[in-house]
Design a protein around this motif. Sequence first.
Motif, PDB file in Angstrom:
ATOM      1  N   ASP A  56      36.406  33.921  33.098  1.00 19.24           N
ATOM      2  CA  ASP A  56      35.150  34.063  32.361  1.00 19.24           C
ATOM      3  C   ASP A  56      34.194  34.951  33.154  1.00 19.24           C
ATOM      4  N   ALA A  57      32.975  35.107  32.662  1.00 16.74           N
ATOM      5  CA  ALA A  57      31.992  35.996  33.287  1.00 16.74           C
ATOM      6  C   ALA A  57      31.588  35.522  34.680  1.00 16.74           C
ATOM      7  N   LEU A  58      31.836  34.258  35.012  1.00 13.86           N
ATOM      8  CA  LEU A  58      31.513  33.723  36.335  1.00 13.86           C
ATOM      9  C   LEU A  58      32.707  33.786  37.283  1.00 13.86           C
ATOM     10  N   GLY A  59      33.837  34.316  36.788  1.00 15.73           N
ATOM     11  CA  GLY A  59      35.025  34.446  37.620  1.00 15.73           C
ATOM     12  C   GLY A  59      35.910  33.211  37.648  1.00 15.73           C
ATOM     13  N   ARG A  60      35.608  32.221  36.815  1.00 16.95           N
ATOM     14  CA  ARG A  60      36.426  31.012  36.766  1.00 16.95           C
ATOM     15  C   ARG A  60      37.730  31.295  36.023  1.00 16.95           C
ATOM     16  N   HIS A  61      38.854  30.833  36.590  1.00 18.52           N
ATOM     17  CA  HIS A  61      40.165  31.010  35.961  1.00 18.52           C
ATOM     18  C   HIS A  61      40.274  30.034  34.800  1.00 18.52           C
ATOM     19  N   LEU A  62      40.392  30.573  33.587  1.00 16.99           N
ATOM     20  CA  LEU A  62      40.483  29.741  32.391  1.00 16.99           C
ATOM     21  C   LEU A  62      41.905  29.622  31.876  1.00 16.99           C
ATOM     22  N   LEU A  63      42.679  30.691  32.020  1.00 16.52           N
ATOM     23  CA  LEU A  63      44.064  30.705  31.557  1.00 16.52           C
ATOM     24  C   LEU A  63      44.940  31.370  32.607  1.00 16.52           C
ATOM     25  N   GLU A  64      46.122  30.813  32.812  1.00 14.83           N
ATOM     26  CA  GLU A  64      47.151  31.450  33.626  1.00 14.83           C
ATOM     27  C   GLU A  64      48.452  31.332  32.838  1.00 14.83           C
ATOM     28  N   TYR A  88      35.193  38.097  28.670  1.00 16.08           N
ATOM     29  CA  TYR A  88      36.238  37.637  29.574  1.00 16.08           C
ATOM     30  C   TYR A  88      36.880  38.839  30.269  1.00 16.08           C
ATOM     31  N   ALA A  89      37.625  38.558  31.332  1.00 17.14           N
ATOM     32  CA  ALA A  89      38.378  39.591  32.036  1.00 17.14           C
ATOM     33  C   ALA A  89      39.823  39.122  32.157  1.00 17.14           C
ATOM     34  N   ALA A  90      40.747  40.076  32.220  1.00 18.96           N
ATOM     35  CA  ALA A  90      42.163  39.754  32.365  1.00 18.96           C
ATOM     36  C   ALA A  90      42.749  40.555  33.515  1.00 18.96           C
ATOM     37  N   GLN A  91      43.729  39.968  34.166  1.00 23.13           N
ATOM     38  CA  GLN A  91      44.477  40.679  35.194  1.00 23.13           C
ATOM     39  C   GLN A  91      45.935  40.253  35.115  1.00 23.13           C
ATOM     40  N   VAL A  92      46.808  41.107  35.652  1.00 25.42           N
ATOM     41  CA  VAL A  92      48.242  40.834  35.638  1.00 25.42           C
ATOM     42  C   VAL A  92      48.751  40.870  37.068  1.00 25.42           C
ATOM     43  N   GLY A  93      49.291  39.751  37.530  1.00 28.40           N
ATOM     44  CA  GLY A  93      49.933  39.690  38.840  1.00 28.40           C
ATOM     45  C   GLY A  93      51.408  40.007  38.662  1.00 28.40           C
ATOM     46  N   LEU A  94      51.866  41.090  39.264  1.00 30.36           N
ATOM     47  CA  LEU A  94      53.252  41.549  39.098  1.00 30.36           C
ATOM     48  C   LEU A  94      54.197  40.827  40.050  1.00 30.36           C
ATOM     49  N   PRO A  95      55.516  40.856  39.766  1.00 26.38           N
ATOM     50  CA  PRO A  95      56.490  40.234  40.663  1.00 26.38           C
ATOM     51  C   PRO A  95      56.426  40.788  42.089  1.00 26.38           C
ATOM     52  N   ALA A 102      43.025  44.456  34.402  1.00 27.10           N
ATOM     53  CA  ALA A 102      43.084  44.968  33.035  1.00 27.10           C
ATOM     54  C   ALA A 102      41.701  45.281  32.482  1.00 27.10           C
ATOM     55  N   GLY A 103      40.695  44.658  33.008  1.00 20.87           N
ATOM     56  CA  GLY A 103      39.344  44.906  32.508  1.00 20.87           C
ATOM     57  C   GLY A 103      38.885  43.803  31.576  1.00 20.87           C
ATOM     58  N   GLY A 104      37.815  44.070  30.855  1.00 27.68           N
ATOM     59  CA  GLY A 104      37.181  43.045  30.050  1.00 27.68           C
ATOM     60  C   GLY A 104      37.554  43.105  28.583  1.00 27.68           C
ATOM     61  N   PHE A 105      37.333  41.977  27.923  1.00 34.98           N
ATOM     62  CA  PHE A 105      37.507  41.906  26.476  1.00 34.98           C
ATOM     63  C   PHE A 105      36.530  40.892  25.914  1.00 34.98           C
ATOM     64  N   LEU A 106      36.275  41.010  24.639  1.00 30.92           N
ATOM     65  CA  LEU A 106      35.364  40.098  23.940  1.00 30.92           C
ATOM     66  C   LEU A 106      36.175  39.162  23.061  1.00 30.92           C
ATOM     67  N   LYS A 107      35.776  37.904  23.038  1.00 31.65           N
ATOM     68  CA  LYS A 107      36.350  36.919  22.119  1.00 31.65           C
ATOM     69  C   LYS A 107      35.327  36.673  21.030  1.00 31.65           C
ATOM     70  N   LYS A 108      35.757  36.878  19.762  1.00 27.41           N
ATOM     71  CA  LYS A 108      34.847  36.666  18.622  1.00 27.41           C
ATOM     72  C   LYS A 108      34.578  35.185  18.452  1.00 27.41           C
TER      73      LYS A 108
END
Length: 108
Positions: A56-64, A88-95, A102-108
């Motif tokens: 989220d905008a505060l950097g809390r991990h909401l989904l993994e 929200y922001a998303a990132q991808v941890g690779l093997p 990935a950057g930010g996105f908006l949830k409607k």
Amino acid sequence: MLPVDRDGASTTTAVTVAFMGTSGDRPLLFPNPVDDALNIAFDSPADGEALVTVTDALGRHLLEVPVAVARGKCSARVDCSHLPPGCYAAQVGLPSGKVLQAGGFLKK
């Protein structure tokens, strides 16, 4: 998008995003804004498991979300239906251990 001329006339137009060449190390997020599911497209240098993280905008991990990937072009679909509207922001941890922002996105 609704551009308005100086005389007050307006026309509704669609917004199109085009990427010339590759996006480098930055995964693509779509659709944005998202209703229920976020799609993430990225390149993986190796087979294994990637980890998509949504914060989220505060950097809390909401989904993994763990995603099985093969070397090359990959994609993941993340269920965002339970997230409240917001930024929200998303990132991808690779093997390999590398993390792609990935950057930010908006949830409607």
